[in-house]
Design an enzyme around this catalytic site. Structure first.
Site, PDB file in Angstrom:
ATOM      1  N   ARG A  44      20.217  15.354  33.155  1.00  0.00           N
ATOM      2  CA  ARG A  44      21.343  14.470  34.033  1.00  0.00           C
ATOM      3  C   ARG A  44      21.204  15.498  35.714  1.00  0.00           C
ATOM      4  O   ARG A  44      21.410  15.781  36.611  1.00  0.00           O
ATOM      5  CB  ARG A  44      22.809  14.701  33.909  1.00  0.00           C
ATOM      6  CG  ARG A  44      22.331  12.862  33.190  1.00  0.00           C
ATOM      7  CD  ARG A  44      23.484  13.049  32.452  1.00  0.00           C
ATOM      8  NE  ARG A  44      23.993  12.904  31.197  1.00  0.00           N
ATOM      9  CZ  ARG A  44      25.595  12.822  30.465  1.00  0.00           C
ATOM     10  NH1 ARG A  44      26.773  12.683  31.160  1.00  0.00           N
ATOM     11  NH2 ARG A  44      25.643  13.363  28.872  1.00  0.00           N
ATOM     12  N   ASP A 104      16.516  28.308  32.169  1.00  0.00           N
ATOM     13  CA  ASP A 104      17.002  29.624  30.794  1.00  0.00           C
ATOM     14  C   ASP A 104      16.189  29.732  30.088  1.00  0.00           C
ATOM     15  O   ASP A 104      15.710  30.605  30.316  1.00  0.00           O
ATOM     16  CB  ASP A 104      19.050  28.729  30.560  1.00  0.00           C
ATOM     17  CG  ASP A 104      19.955  30.169  30.735  1.00  0.00           C
ATOM     18  OD1 ASP A 104      18.844  30.388  29.589  1.00  0.00           O
ATOM     19  OD2 ASP A 104      20.946  29.467  30.786  1.00  0.00           O
ATOM     20  N   VAL A 154      26.524  28.740  35.073  1.00  0.00           N
ATOM     21  CA  VAL A 154      26.483  28.416  36.511  1.00  0.00           C
ATOM     22  C   VAL A 154      27.200  26.944  36.167  1.00  0.00           C
ATOM     23  O   VAL A 154      26.357  26.495  35.468  1.00  0.00           O
ATOM     24  CB  VAL A 154      25.714  28.637  37.002  1.00  0.00           C
ATOM     25  CG1 VAL A 154      25.567  29.843  37.473  1.00  0.00           C
ATOM     26  CG2 VAL A 154      24.405  28.498  37.280  1.00  0.00           C
ATOM     27  N   ASP A 160      26.164  20.805  35.364  1.00  0.00           N
ATOM     28  CA  ASP A 160      27.300  21.106  34.006  1.00  0.00           C
ATOM     29  C   ASP A 160      27.960  22.634  33.322  1.00  0.00           C
ATOM     30  O   ASP A 160      27.441  23.161  33.004  1.00  0.00           O
ATOM     31  CB  ASP A 160      27.491  19.313  33.438  1.00  0.00           C
ATOM     32  CG  ASP A 160      26.834  19.716  32.036  1.00  0.00           C
ATOM     33  OD1 ASP A 160      25.610  20.445  31.897  1.00  0.00           O
ATOM     34  OD2 ASP A 160      27.233  19.766  31.496  1.00  0.00           O
TER      35      ASP A 160
HETATM   36  C1  PRP Z   1      20.633  21.825  31.110  1.00  0.00           C
HETATM   37  C2  PRP Z   1      20.273  22.307  32.524  1.00  0.00           C
HETATM   38  C3  PRP Z   1      18.487  22.365  32.423  1.00  0.00           C
HETATM   39  C4  PRP Z   1      18.192  23.139  30.597  1.00  0.00           C
HETATM   40  C5  PRP Z   1      18.052  24.545  31.145  1.00  0.00           C
HETATM   41  O1  PRP Z   1      20.481  20.435  30.788  1.00  0.00           O
HETATM   42  O2  PRP Z   1      20.024  21.182  33.049  1.00  0.00           O
HETATM   43  O3  PRP Z   1      18.055  21.546  32.002  1.00  0.00           O
HETATM   44  O4  PRP Z   1      19.577  23.046  30.290  1.00  0.00           O
HETATM   45  O5  PRP Z   1      17.974  25.440  30.004  1.00  0.00           O
HETATM   46  P1  PRP Z   1      16.967  25.886  29.100  1.00  0.00           P
HETATM   47  O6  PRP Z   1      15.841  26.578  29.476  1.00  0.00           O
HETATM   48  O7  PRP Z   1      17.941  27.169  28.082  1.00  0.00           O
HETATM   49  O8  PRP Z   1      16.712  24.628  28.010  1.00  0.00           O
HETATM   50  P2  PRP Z   1      21.138  20.364  29.972  1.00  0.00           P
HETATM   51  O9  PRP Z   1      21.168  20.111  27.928  1.00  0.00           O
HETATM   52  O10 PRP Z   1      22.894  21.004  29.869  1.00  0.00           O
HETATM   53  O11 PRP Z   1      21.806  18.702  29.707  1.00  0.00           O
HETATM   54  P3  PRP Z   1      22.039  18.064  31.029  1.00  0.00           P
HETATM   55  O12 PRP Z   1      20.343  18.726  32.859  1.00  0.00           O
HETATM   56  O13 PRP Z   1      21.982  16.716  30.932  1.00  0.00           O
HETATM   57  O14 PRP Z   1      23.197  18.579  31.829  1.00  0.00           O
HETATM   58 MG    MG Z   2      24.162  20.204  30.278  1.00  0.00          MG
HETATM   59 MN    MN Z   3      18.654  19.735  32.100  1.00  0.00          MN
END
Ligand code: PRP
Ligand code: MG
Ligand code: MN
Length: 181
Positions: A44, A104, A154, A160
């Protein structure tokens, strides 16, 4: 219950808007002449960024979404990326731009790029608003990055913490308050 925290502004809405405009200009130049650019937002987190970015891209665009999740409600990557929703459209032989809010560890992007490459797009590039290079574990990088940031948790502008704060118009960092057990 989660620990109490405050959010300190890190990147203002104005700074984000200026950077989004510059990124869109580079993307428009790169894909100049394409019959169609399929812009894929990763749900999302990217929903705010993709909404602003596509409105600045001066090309014929199709918008599609893919839902990937690795964090759940925690602060640590599970390293296990789940595809919760696949694209509606085809990307075979198409020009594709993946739009991500933050890279990340890189596991999410690596997984998604691998999946999309297996469908043999003509060209595939990635635009990520934020990059935390100090946390990288997977060997992946975005073609275009909005901002490199230090290793802070962040939120805002789509991102989120335990599903909250996605609606903040700026990027802020989470700072825990109280006795800090
Ligand atoms: C978060 C963010 C990226 C991912 C980055 O998504 O939106 O998609 O993590 O992290 P990484 O490089 O360590 O994989 P999340 O899994 O929280 O889902 P969301 O986008 O629905 O919040
Ligand atoms: Mg997330
Ligand atoms: Mn994500």
């Amino acid at each position: 219950m989660s620990k109490p925290y405050v959010i300190d502004e890190m990147i203002s809405a104005k700074a984000i808007a200026a950077r989004v405009e510059a990124l869109a200009r580079e993307i428009t130049r790169h894909f100049q002449g394409t019959d169609k650019l399929v812009v894929v937002g990763l749900l999302r987190g990217s929903f705010v960024f993709i909404a602003d970015l596509v409105r600045e891209i001066d090309l014929p665009v199709e918008v599609d979404f893919l839902e990937a999740s690795s964090y759940g409600d925690g602060m640590e990557s599970s390293r296990e990326v789940r595809i919760l929703k696949d694209l509606r459209g085809e990307v075979h032989g198409r020009d594709v731009l993946v739009v991500e809010d933050i890279v990340d560890t890189g596991f999410t992007l690596q997984h998604v790029v691998g999946l999309l490459r297996s469908r043999e797009p003509a060209r595939l590039e990635v635009c990520a608003l934020l990059d935390k290079p100090s946390r990288r574990e997977a060997n992946v990088r975005a073609t275009w990055t909005g901002f490199e940031i230090p290793d802070e948790f962040v939120v805002g502008y789509g991102i989120d913490f335990a599903q909250r704060n996605r609606n903040l118009p700026y990027i802020g960092k989470v700072r825990f308050t109280g006795d800090g057990e």
